[in-house]
Design a protein around this motif. Structure first.
Motif, PDB file in Angstrom:
ATOM      1  N   MET A   1       0.821  -1.209   0.000  1.00 29.32           N
ATOM      2  CA  MET A   1       0.000   0.000   0.000  1.00 29.32           C
ATOM      3  C   MET A   1       0.854   1.258   0.000  1.00 29.32           C
ATOM      4  SD  MET A   1      -2.842   1.361  -0.141  1.00 29.32           S
ATOM      5  CE  MET A   1      -3.591   2.915   0.101  1.00 29.32           C
ATOM      6  N   ALA A   2       2.003   1.170   0.669  1.00 32.90           N
ATOM      7  CA  ALA A   2       2.848   2.361   0.789  1.00 32.90           C
ATOM      8  C   ALA A   2       3.139   2.954  -0.578  1.00 32.90           C
ATOM      9  CB  ALA A   2       4.129   1.998   1.495  1.00 32.90           C
ATOM     10  N   LEU A   3       3.335   2.084  -1.572  1.00 30.99           N
ATOM     11  CA  LEU A   3       3.662   2.582  -2.920  1.00 30.99           C
ATOM     12  C   LEU A   3       2.514   3.421  -3.471  1.00 30.99           C
ATOM     13  CD1 LEU A   3       5.348   2.608  -5.547  1.00 30.99           C
ATOM     14  CD2 LEU A   3       4.188   0.480  -6.179  1.00 30.99           C
ATOM     15  N   TYR A   4       1.280   2.893  -3.344  1.00 34.31           N
ATOM     16  CA  TYR A   4       0.145   3.627  -3.908  1.00 34.31           C
ATOM     17  C   TYR A   4      -0.100   4.940  -3.156  1.00 34.31           C
ATOM     18  CZ  TYR A   4      -0.717  -0.740  -6.383  1.00 34.31           C
ATOM     19  OH  TYR A   4      -0.585  -1.840  -7.172  1.00 34.31           O
ATOM     20  N   SER A   5       0.043   4.894  -1.823  1.00 37.37           N
ATOM     21  CA  SER A   5      -0.158   6.132  -1.047  1.00 37.37           C
ATOM     22  C   SER A   5       0.884   7.158  -1.440  1.00 37.37           C
ATOM     23  CB  SER A   5       0.002   5.895   0.451  1.00 37.37           C
ATOM     24  OG  SER A   5      -0.850   4.900   0.856  1.00 37.37           O
ATOM     25  N   ALA A   6       2.133   6.679  -1.560  1.00 33.61           N
ATOM     26  CA  ALA A   6       3.207   7.622  -1.920  1.00 33.61           C
ATOM     27  C   ALA A   6       2.947   8.213  -3.299  1.00 33.61           C
ATOM     28  CB  ALA A   6       4.554   6.907  -1.894  1.00 33.61           C
ATOM     29  N   VAL A  75      -6.406   2.559 -10.346  1.00 33.40           N
ATOM     30  CA  VAL A  75      -7.041   2.133 -11.600  1.00 33.40           C
ATOM     31  C   VAL A  75      -5.973   1.995 -12.683  1.00 33.40           C
ATOM     32  CG1 VAL A  75      -8.693   2.768 -13.407  1.00 33.40           C
ATOM     33  CG2 VAL A  75      -9.292   3.059 -10.999  1.00 33.40           C
ATOM     34  N   TYR A  76      -4.974   2.877 -12.654  1.00 28.68           N
ATOM     35  CA  TYR A  76      -3.881   2.713 -13.630  1.00 28.68           C
ATOM     36  C   TYR A  76      -3.256   1.325 -13.466  1.00 28.68           C
ATOM     37  CZ  TYR A  76       0.620   2.279 -15.591  1.00 28.68           C
ATOM     38  OH  TYR A  76       1.670   1.739 -16.275  1.00 28.68           O
ATOM     39  N   ASP A  77      -2.893   1.002 -12.202  1.00 27.70           N
ATOM     40  CA  ASP A  77      -2.168  -0.255 -12.001  1.00 27.70           C
ATOM     41  C   ASP A  77      -3.055  -1.474 -12.284  1.00 27.70           C
ATOM     42  OD1 ASP A  77       0.436  -0.963 -11.624  1.00 27.70           O
ATOM     43  OD2 ASP A  77       0.139  -1.599  -9.547  1.00 27.70           O
ATOM     44  N   LEU A  78      -4.337  -1.322 -11.974  1.00 26.40           N
ATOM     45  CA  LEU A  78      -5.265  -2.433 -12.216  1.00 26.40           C
ATOM     46  C   LEU A  78      -5.409  -2.713 -13.717  1.00 26.40           C
ATOM     47  CD1 LEU A  78      -7.525  -4.339 -10.998  1.00 26.40           C
ATOM     48  CD2 LEU A  78      -9.127  -2.511 -11.557  1.00 26.40           C
ATOM     49  N   LEU A  79      -5.581  -1.654 -14.490  1.00 27.67           N
ATOM     50  CA  LEU A  79      -5.903  -1.859 -15.916  1.00 27.67           C
ATOM     51  C   LEU A  79      -4.686  -1.853 -16.840  1.00 27.67           C
ATOM     52  CD1 LEU A  79      -9.130   0.309 -16.312  1.00 27.67           C
ATOM     53  CD2 LEU A  79      -8.963  -2.145 -15.929  1.00 27.67           C
ATOM     54  N   LEU A  84      -2.396  -4.401  -9.555  1.00 27.74           N
ATOM     55  CA  LEU A  84      -2.626  -4.256  -8.104  1.00 27.74           C
ATOM     56  C   LEU A  84      -1.979  -5.367  -7.292  1.00 27.74           C
ATOM     57  CD1 LEU A  84      -6.306  -2.970  -7.746  1.00 27.74           C
ATOM     58  CD2 LEU A  84      -4.207  -1.665  -7.745  1.00 27.74           C
ATOM     59  N   LYS A  85      -0.672  -5.233  -7.117  1.00 26.86           N
ATOM     60  CA  LYS A  85       0.072  -6.247  -6.362  1.00 26.86           C
ATOM     61  C   LYS A  85      -0.112  -6.057  -4.854  1.00 26.86           C
ATOM     62  CE  LYS A  85       2.901  -8.328  -9.553  1.00 26.86           C
ATOM     63  NZ  LYS A  85       1.832  -8.910 -10.339  1.00 26.86           N
ATOM     64  N   CYS A  86      -0.304  -4.818  -4.427  1.00 29.53           N
ATOM     65  CA  CYS A  86      -0.516  -4.566  -3.004  1.00 29.53           C
ATOM     66  C   CYS A  86      -1.723  -3.645  -2.899  1.00 29.53           C
ATOM     67  CB  CYS A  86       0.731  -3.928  -2.389  1.00 29.53           C
ATOM     68  SG  CYS A  86       1.322  -2.515  -3.336  1.00 29.53           S
ATOM     69  N   GLY A  87      -1.954  -3.052  -1.740  1.00 29.36           N
ATOM     70  CA  GLY A  87      -3.033  -2.064  -1.715  1.00 29.36           C
ATOM     71  C   GLY A  87      -4.069  -2.250  -0.634  1.00 29.36           C
ATOM     72  N   ALA A  92      -8.976  -4.098  -2.475  1.00 30.82           N
ATOM     73  CA  ALA A  92     -10.224  -4.868  -2.496  1.00 30.82           C
ATOM     74  C   ALA A  92     -11.364  -4.010  -3.046  1.00 30.82           C
ATOM     75  CB  ALA A  92     -10.543  -5.346  -1.085  1.00 30.82           C
ATOM     76  N   LEU A  93     -11.382  -2.767  -2.605  1.00 31.44           N
ATOM     77  CA  LEU A  93     -12.462  -1.865  -3.031  1.00 31.44           C
ATOM     78  C   LEU A  93     -12.446  -1.652  -4.546  1.00 31.44           C
ATOM     79  CD1 LEU A  93     -13.468   1.408  -1.281  1.00 31.44           C
ATOM     80  CD2 LEU A  93     -12.858   1.476  -3.688  1.00 31.44           C
ATOM     81  N   VAL A  94     -11.234  -1.357  -5.067  1.00 30.63           N
ATOM     82  CA  VAL A  94     -11.150  -1.073  -6.513  1.00 30.63           C
ATOM     83  C   VAL A  94     -11.401  -2.336  -7.322  1.00 30.63           C
ATOM     84  CG1 VAL A  94      -9.565  -0.352  -8.349  1.00 30.63           C
ATOM     85  CG2 VAL A  94      -9.735   0.988  -6.267  1.00 30.63           C
TER      86      VAL A  94
END
Ligand code: SAM
Length: 440
Positions: A1-6, A75-79, A84-87, A92-94
Motif C-alpha cells: 500500500m505504501a507505494l500507492y499512497s506515496a 485504476v492505472y495499475d489495475l488496468l 494491483l500487487k498490493c493495496g 479490495a475496493l477497486v
C-alpha cells in the motif's frame, strides 16, 4: 500500500504545484524512488484516459471515501500496470469495480476507434505530435569514439534503428553514457555550437555554461585544442558539469563560478576570444513536457524580467574586443526572449554587428518581427521533431574573411536518435584517454 499512497501523495503535490515530479518523488522519502517515479509518470501519461474511465464508471461517486489521486493510481495499475500487487483495503475496493472499469475501457476504445491501450494516448486529430513522440537524441562524443562504433555498440545490445523504445528506457545508466561516449542532448540544442563553428585551437567563451552540454560540444568541435572559458552562477550545476566534462575527456575548458556580467571584457585573458556561445537562462517554454503537469506558462512579468537579463547579457558579450562571432540561443518559444532580444541589441550596436543566416536549409525560421529575422532559426516538435528552440548567429561587420565560411560536415550524422534502442555489451573502444584537467 505504501507505494500507492506515496504515488497519490506525489500526484497531489504536483496538482498543488509543490514541485516537479522528480523533486517530489525523491523528496517523498519512499525507499524505492525509481518504482515510485515510474508509477506516477505512467499514471500521469494515462491521466486523460483515467479521468474518462473514472467518470464513465462513476467510481468516485460510488466510493466517496476514495481520494481521487489514489483512485487514479489504483485504476492505472489495475488496468494498465502490474495489476494491483498490493493495496490493502483499497485494493479490495477497486477490484470490486474491475468489471465495470474494464467495460468502460472497452467502450472508450470503440468510441476512439482503437484496439490497443497505447493508442488511447494519441492526441486529438489536428494536435501536434505528443511530447512522447519527440525523439530523444544522443550526441556522439567524437573525442572518444565515432558514430559507426556507437551504432555498432547499440546493435550488439539488441537495439535497432527506427524501432520504438521501451517506455522507460533510461540511458543515464547506459555504459556509453556513463563512460562519456554519448551525451544525451536534444538535436536542436546541438545547433548553437555547430553553427558557431569555432576553428580548432581558438579561444571561446561559453557565458552561461552549466550543465555543459554545449560546452562539451564546443570542445569536440575544437578537437580539445584551444581554450574554452566557461562561466556559470550555479554551484550545483557547475559540479554536475565538471563531472560531465571529465567523463567526456575534455581538457580544454576552464570553469568559473562567476556572474558573466561581472567578467571584464578587457581583461587580457580574453583578448583572443573570437567566439562566444550565449545560452542564457530563459523561460524554458520550448521544452516539451514529456509528462502532463510539467509545464507552466511564464507570466508577462517573468518574460519581461528574463528578456531584460537576456538583452543585458547579450550586450555584455558583444563588448569583448576580439569577438567576431556569437551564437545566441534559448529553449524558449517566446519572441520576447528571442527575436525581440536580438533585434533590440542589434539596434543598440548600430553597424558593429549583423545577423548571418543560420543554417539556411533549416526549415523553420525566426518570426518575421523585424527585417532580417528570418536569418534566425527556430525549432519545434511539430516542424523539426525537436524541443522548441531558437538560435541567432551574430557576426562583427567587416570580419567575415577571418572566419571559417562553411559549417562542419557530417554533424547531422552525429545526432542519433535514442528512440528505437533496447538494452545488453561493452562500450566501443576508447580512442585515446588524456589526463583530465577540468577546474571548477
Ligand atoms: N548552455 C547550457 C547547456 O547547454 O548545458 C545550459 C545553460 S542554462 C539555459 C542557463 C544557465 O545560465 C544556468 O545554468 C544558469 O545558472 C546560468 N546563469 C544565469 N545567470 C547567469 C549569469 N549572470 N552569469 C553566468 N551564468 C548565469
Amino acid at each position: 500500500m505504501a507505494l500507492y499512497s506515496a504515488a497519490a501523495a506525489v500526484l497531489s503535490g504536483l496538482e498543488r504545484g509543490e514541485g516537479g515530479l522528480k523533486s517530489l518523488v525523491y523528496g517523498s522519502g519512499f525507499p524505492h524512488a525509481r518504482q515510485l517515479y515510474a508509477l506516477v509518470a505512467e499514471t500521469l501519461r494515462y491521466g486523460p484516459v483515467l479521468d474518462a474511465l473514472l467518470d464513465g464508471a462513476a467510481l468516485l461517486r460510488v466510493e466517496k471515501k476514495l481520494p481521487p489521486p489514489l483512485a487514479k493510481v489504483l485504476v492505472y495499475d489495475l488496468l494498465f500496470g502490474k495489476g494491483l500487487k498490493c493495496g490493502g483495503r483499497w485494493k479490495a475496493l477497486v477490484r470490486r469495480h474491475r468489471a465495470r472499469l474494464q467495460a468502460e475501457l472497452a467502450r472508450l476504445k470503440v468510441r476512439r476507434g482503437v484496439s490497443r491501450d497505447e493508442d488511447l494516448l494519441q492526441p486529438a486529430p489536428g494536435a501536434g505530435p505528443p511530447a512522447t513522440q519527440v525523439p530523444r537524441y544522443v550526441r556522439v562524443n567524437v573525442l572518444k569514439t565515432c558514430v559507426d562504433d556507437v551504432v555498432e555498440f547499440f546493435k550488439r545490445q539488441g537495439y535497432s534503428f527506427l524501432g520504438k523504445a521501451g517506455r522507460w528506457t533510461d540511458f543515464h545508466d547506459n555504459r556509453l553514457y556513463t563512460s562519456g561516449h554519448i551525451i544525451l542532448q536534444d538535436k536542436a540544442s546541438c545547433l548553437p555550437a555547430f553553427l558557431l563553428s569555432p576553428a580548432a585551437g581558438s579561444h571561446v567563451i561559453d557565458a552561461c555554461a552549466a550543465p555543459g552540454n554545449k560546452t562539451s560540444h564546443l570542445a569536440a568541435i575544437l578537437k580539445n585544442k584551444g581554450h574554452i572559458f566557461a562561466f556559470d552562477l550555479d554551484t550545483k550545476r557547475l559540479a554536475t558539469m565538471n563531472t560531465m566534462l571529465m567523463r567526456a575527456g575534455i581538457t580544454s575548458c576552464k570553469l568559473a563560478q562567476q556572474d558573466f556580467l561581472t567578467v571584464d571584457p578587457h581583461d587580457p585573458k580574453y583578448s583572443k576570444v573570437k567566439y562566444i556561445l550565449l545560452d542564457p537562462s530563459c523561460s524554458g517554454s520550448g521544452m516539451v513536457a514529456r509528462l502532463p503537469l510539467e509545464e507552466a506558462a511564464p507570466s508577462a512579468e517573468r518574460l519581461q524580467a528574463l528578456a531584460g537579463f537576456q538583452r543585458k547579457v547579450l550586450s555584455h558579450a558583444l563588448r569583448f574586443p576580439a569577438v567576431q562571432r556569437l551564437a545566441y540561443s534559448t529553449c524558449s518559444v517566446h519572441r520576447e526572449e528571442n527575436e525581440d532580444v536580438v533585434h533590440a541589441v542589434l539596434r543598440e550596436q548600430g553597424s558593429a554587428f549583423r545577423l548571418v543566416s543560420a543554417f539556411p536549409s533549416w526549415p523553420c525560421r525566426g518570426l518575421a518581427t523585424f527585417p532580417g529575422a528570418e536569418c534566425c532559426l527556430r525549432a519545434s516538435p511539430v516542424d523539426t521533431l525537436t524541443q522548441g528552440f531558437f538560435v541567432a548567429i551574430l557576426e562583427r561587420c567587416g570580419e567575415e574573411a577571418a572566419l571559417p565560411s562553411s559549417l562542419p560536415a557530417g554533424t547531422e550524422e552525429n545526432l542519433q536518435q535514442e528512440e528505437g534502442m533496447e538494452p545488453g555489451a561493452a562500450p566501443p573502444k576508447k580512442k585515446r584517454r588524456k589526463k583530465q584537467r577540468v577546474k571548477a
